[in-house]
Structures are given as C-alpha cells and as structure tokens.
Design an enzyme around this catalytic site. Sequence first.
Site, PDB file in Angstrom:
ATOM      1  N   ASP A   1       0.580   3.660  -6.077  1.00  0.00           N
ATOM      2  CA  ASP A   1       1.470   3.340  -7.109  1.00  0.00           C
ATOM      3  C   ASP A   1       1.809   4.480  -7.842  1.00  0.00           C
ATOM      4  O   ASP A   1       1.126   5.578  -8.002  1.00  0.00           O
ATOM      5  CB  ASP A   1       1.142   2.008  -7.638  1.00  0.00           C
ATOM      6  CG  ASP A   1      -0.316   2.218  -8.182  1.00  0.00           C
ATOM      7  OD1 ASP A   1      -0.902   3.171  -8.409  1.00  0.00           O
ATOM      8  OD2 ASP A   1      -0.917   1.071  -8.047  1.00  0.00           O
TER       9      ASP A   1
ATOM     10  N   ASP B   1       2.746   5.575 -11.756  1.00  0.00           N
ATOM     11  CA  ASP B   1       2.552   5.045 -13.149  1.00  0.00           C
ATOM     12  C   ASP B   1       3.375   6.262 -14.158  1.00  0.00           C
ATOM     13  O   ASP B   1       3.406   7.335 -13.692  1.00  0.00           O
ATOM     14  CB  ASP B   1       1.049   5.238 -13.568  1.00  0.00           C
ATOM     15  CG  ASP B   1       0.314   4.064 -13.023  1.00  0.00           C
ATOM     16  OD1 ASP B   1       0.932   2.952 -12.518  1.00  0.00           O
ATOM     17  OD2 ASP B   1      -1.052   4.113 -12.685  1.00  0.00           O
TER      18      ASP B   1
ATOM     19  N   ASP C   1     -10.211  10.540 -16.902  1.00  0.00           N
ATOM     20  CA  ASP C   1     -11.712  10.649 -16.567  1.00  0.00           C
ATOM     21  C   ASP C   1     -11.778  11.857 -16.050  1.00  0.00           C
ATOM     22  O   ASP C   1     -12.310  12.897 -16.349  1.00  0.00           O
ATOM     23  CB  ASP C   1     -12.030   9.467 -15.633  1.00  0.00           C
ATOM     24  CG  ASP C   1     -11.100   8.942 -14.631  1.00  0.00           C
ATOM     25  OD1 ASP C   1     -10.006   9.532 -14.437  1.00  0.00           O
ATOM     26  OD2 ASP C   1     -11.397   8.031 -13.933  1.00  0.00           O
TER      27      ASP C   1
HETATM   28  P1  ATP Z   1      -5.809   4.831  -7.343  1.00  0.00           P
HETATM   29  O1  ATP Z   1      -4.780   5.539  -6.284  1.00  0.00           O
HETATM   30  O2  ATP Z   1      -7.048   4.664  -6.442  1.00  0.00           O
HETATM   31  O3  ATP Z   1      -4.875   3.815  -7.885  1.00  0.00           O
HETATM   32  P2  ATP Z   1      -5.661   6.179  -9.949  1.00  0.00           P
HETATM   33  O4  ATP Z   1      -6.052   7.497 -10.102  1.00  0.00           O
HETATM   34  O5  ATP Z   1      -4.188   5.745  -9.857  1.00  0.00           O
HETATM   35  O6  ATP Z   1      -6.310   5.927  -8.255  1.00  0.00           O
HETATM   36  P3  ATP Z   1      -6.311   4.074 -11.401  1.00  0.00           P
HETATM   37  O7  ATP Z   1      -7.339   3.112 -11.567  1.00  0.00           O
HETATM   38  O8  ATP Z   1      -5.012   3.428 -10.942  1.00  0.00           O
HETATM   39  O9  ATP Z   1      -6.801   5.294 -10.539  1.00  0.00           O
HETATM   40  O10 ATP Z   1      -5.968   4.654 -12.981  1.00  0.00           O
HETATM   41  C1  ATP Z   1      -5.106   5.422 -13.220  1.00  0.00           C
HETATM   42  C2  ATP Z   1      -5.136   6.367 -14.162  1.00  0.00           C
HETATM   43  O11 ATP Z   1      -5.590   6.089 -15.279  1.00  0.00           O
HETATM   44  C3  ATP Z   1      -6.322   7.212 -13.642  1.00  0.00           C
HETATM   45  O12 ATP Z   1      -5.764   8.473 -12.708  1.00  0.00           O
HETATM   46  C4  ATP Z   1      -6.757   8.150 -14.863  1.00  0.00           C
HETATM   47  O13 ATP Z   1      -5.980   9.278 -15.490  1.00  0.00           O
HETATM   48  C5  ATP Z   1      -6.928   6.936 -15.942  1.00  0.00           C
HETATM   49  N1  ATP Z   1      -8.025   6.125 -15.836  1.00  0.00           N
HETATM   50  C6  ATP Z   1      -8.115   4.976 -15.146  1.00  0.00           C
HETATM   51  N2  ATP Z   1      -9.248   4.353 -15.327  1.00  0.00           N
HETATM   52  C7  ATP Z   1      -9.959   5.207 -16.231  1.00  0.00           C
HETATM   53  C8  ATP Z   1     -11.097   5.199 -16.868  1.00  0.00           C
HETATM   54  N3  ATP Z   1     -12.203   4.161 -16.801  1.00  0.00           N
HETATM   55  N4  ATP Z   1     -11.475   6.216 -17.780  1.00  0.00           N
HETATM   56  C9  ATP Z   1     -10.662   7.205 -17.937  1.00  0.00           C
HETATM   57  N5  ATP Z   1      -9.579   7.317 -17.386  1.00  0.00           N
HETATM   58  C10 ATP Z   1      -9.191   6.264 -16.566  1.00  0.00           C
HETATM   59 MG    MG Z   2      -3.358   3.907  -9.426  1.00  0.00          MG
END
Ligand code: ATP
Ligand code: MG
Length: 455
Positions: free
Chosen positions: A76, A78, A158
């Site tokens: 997705d 964001d 993170d």
């Molecule tokens: P995926 O493709 O698996 O969704 P993602 O990187 O988009 O991976 P998400 O859980 O959707 O992961 O979170 C979006 C963003 O928000 C992450 O890339 C990170 O920058 C931030 N984020 C999410 N959860 C945390 C956390 N627990 N601590 C710090 N930053 C976080």
């Molecule tokens: Mg994501």
Amino acid sequence: MIRRFIQRVLGNSGKAETGRPASEPLILPLAKHGIRRESIDACALRTCETLADSGFKAFVVGGAVRDLLLGKKPKDFDVATDATPEEVRRLFRRSRIIGRRFRIVHVMCGRDTIEVTTFRAAGNLNGDDEDDRPTDETGRILEDNIFGSQAEDAARRDFTANALYYDPLREEIHDYFNGVADCKKKVLRMIGNPAARYREDPVRMLRAVRFAAKLDFHIDPATRKPVAELADLLDNVPRARIFDEAVKLLMSGHALRGVHQLRAEGLHHGMLPLLDTILDDSQGKRFIEAGLKNTDERIHADKAASPGFLFACLLWPQVLRQWKEIEAEGEKPIPALFIAMDEVLEAQRELLAIPRKLDGMIKEIWALQPRFEQRAGSRPFRLLEHPRFRAGYDFLLIRAESGEMPQELGDWWTEFQDADEATRKSMLLAETGPKPKRKRRRKAKTATEAAETPA
Ligand code: ATP
Ligand code: MG
C-alpha cells in the site's frame, strides 16, 4: 528544539555519518534511485499533487518507497504531510478523519484508500527523561500524537529503510538516516538507540524479524543485540497487537523463514508459545514447515491464503498430540478430537488472542480430517459438497506431504474430486466391517460438537 532532539537521537555530534546535519536530509535525484512517478499508485499521486498545490509538503513514505527501491511491489501507499488532519480533510471531498490515538485521514479515490498522516514528533530515544509522551511503567509509549517536523517524523520511524520520503512531483527521495544505502546493503538498522526504541515499543522486535524475513535483510548487530534481553517486554503489549503482527509475519510470503528467525531470536515465547514443543518433535516440525511453505507459495502465486488456515496448521501438531492422549484415556476418536480442539484453542487464546471469529474455520478444517479417511458409500460425495472441502483437502495434502498421512490418501482425493461420476463410483472402497448402526447417542453432544458436527 529540533536540533536538540536530533542530537539526542544521533549522539553528541548532531551529524549523520556523512557530516551533514541530521535535520537536513540527503536529497537523492531520480538518477540515484530510479523510482519514477509512474510507479506510484494513482490515488497516492493525486493526493500528493493536491496537497502540494495548496502549499503543503507531501511525500509517499515508509514501506512503499522501500519496496520500490528494492524492485518489489508495494502493498500500500502511505502519504505523509505537514498539513494537519483537518487541513487534509478540507482538501478532499471524499475523505474522513479516523483514529483517536493516531488521527489520520483516509482519502478515497474510486475503491482505493490512501492513508495520509501528519508529520509526528517522537520523544526521547536515548533514555533521558525529556519525553512528554505518556508511557507505562516499562517505558512503553501509550500515546503518540504530537505533530512535528519532517525530520522529527523520520526519527520516530523504526528502521532506516522505513524512513524514506519520496516526492513524486520532483521524483526525489529525502533520506535522513542513510536508508537508501542500507537498502542497497540489505541491512535492517534501527534509528536511534535500539534498546530504547524497543522499550518504547516492544513490537519493533517482531517487526525486525518480519522485515528481515520479508526483505531478506541482515539485521545489523547493534539492532539485533538487545533483543535477547528485552524479548520478555512483549508480555506487556496488548495481545491483539501481537496477533496482528503475527498475522503480518505469517502472511508475508516468508513465513517459514520468519518463524525460524523468531525462534532463533527467542521471540516466539510471546507469540507462538507452542512452537518450542512442536519444533522439537520431528513430525510436528515437518508438518509446520510443509504448512508454512505451502502458504508462502500460495501468497507468491497470488492465491487466497487465510489466517484461519495458517493457525489451523500451526496448532495442529498439538491437537494431534492431545487427541491421541485423550483417546488413550478411553474416549472415542471423534469426541476425543473435539475435546482436543477446544483445549488447544483455549490454551493458545490466553497467550495470543486468536480472534473468536477464526475459530469456526480452524475447527471446521480440523473436524473434517477424519472424514477424508472414509472412502466408501455416499460419504465421499457428501464431503465434496461441504463448504470447507477445499480448505480441508489442502490441509490433508499438507498432512500427507509431512508423512503424517499416506500420500495415497491425498492422491485419491485429488483424483476423486475431478473425476466423472462413473470413475468416482469405481474409486469407492468397499465398506469395511459391519455398517455402523445409527444408534442414539447416550451422551448429549457438547455445545461445540453440536455446532461443528456437520449434519
Ligand atoms: P509493509 O509493507 O509490511 O506494510 P511498512 O513499512 O509499510 O511495511 P507498516 O506497518 O505499514 O509497515 O508501517 C508504515 C510505516 O510506519 C513504517 O514504514 C514505519 O516507518 C512506520 N512504523 C510503523 N510501525 C512502527 C513502529 N512500531 N515504530 C516506529 N515506526 C513504525
Ligand atoms: Mg504498510
């Protein structure tokens, strides 16, 4: 204020390794990263354009930028912006503000929804007491909704690979923590002090394992080291959040690698506590590995995979073990299976909070298993009509692959379901022994049996 905060994140120099002030990102042009605006989802692109037209900053952020950089398809898109949720809301007719803890805006285009987040500030990452955000007694952050600058927003994320900002209008990446370099080196590196960041949010330990498995990244030693000591902090995290993270790991397409890494880091106690006993048993290990491999393959082939099926796999070796024990105590096979199913789900629920809405599917898959062994008379035909036949059959194939059931049984069902009527009839086995009499049950069915026993 920002400079002081960034200094705390990076240590006293206040400079990133490059010598550039950390409050200023490295700005990479197209030639350095290769991500063209055409690879951005149309809705995300439109959202960024509208925000920029009104004078706001707007970036595609997080996982999508990382995945595009790695040549993977993002799940997705964001968007992060310096506009407040109300300002975003006013710009898009089809949008709504959601969440109380994190107020984010959902912008809708057609069937697509883009999450728009206002830049937020983190607090203390080095263990001093300047953080204003409420925490519990272990340091876990309970509320995190303070707006901040883009640099602060990057610092509260993170991993370096997750803190990249892509400006689709200029086709530039803003990189505050050398995340592009880490992506190229395939290194997962925590931003700031890893131990402090795990204390703030222990789920980051599970995220480290998930991203390492999914992206095939190596966890940087300093990021990995505190995990062994801090794994128990997961006990303080709400069970539902752990469950969500478990599902993300298991549905990542790299569940097999993820589960092994979880165990290697000692993180499975808080997530899948039965894993130890199962993986020490060679039959259980073969079954779980076959089940996870099967799900990974389905996800890579864009086939449906469901958390219910996965949890049915993960818990089956334990059900099997308890089923045999209860039978050995003198219970009949089918009631023994139902008792074992309930016991295993209850024991696991205390630890992982598997939502009750998955119980139906999990139990149906399990309850169908003995029926695959009945290959005489009209029973195989009735089984084919069962709404969960497909899931039950997929499950049977995993049992066969792992050596728990004869391969011949799986092959029989593979052939039977696609055969014409005449062939099906010729495949039926002869009834063995006397035909079971339809006698009234002496004992009333338990509620579960009544609900689950197919009519
Ligand atoms: P995926 O493709 O698996 O969704 P993602 O990187 O988009 O991976 P998400 O859980 O959707 O992961 O979170 C979006 C963003 O928000 C992450 O890339 C990170 O920058 C931030 N984020 C999410 N959860 C945390 C956390 N627990 N601590 C710090 N930053 C976080
Ligand atoms: Mg994501």
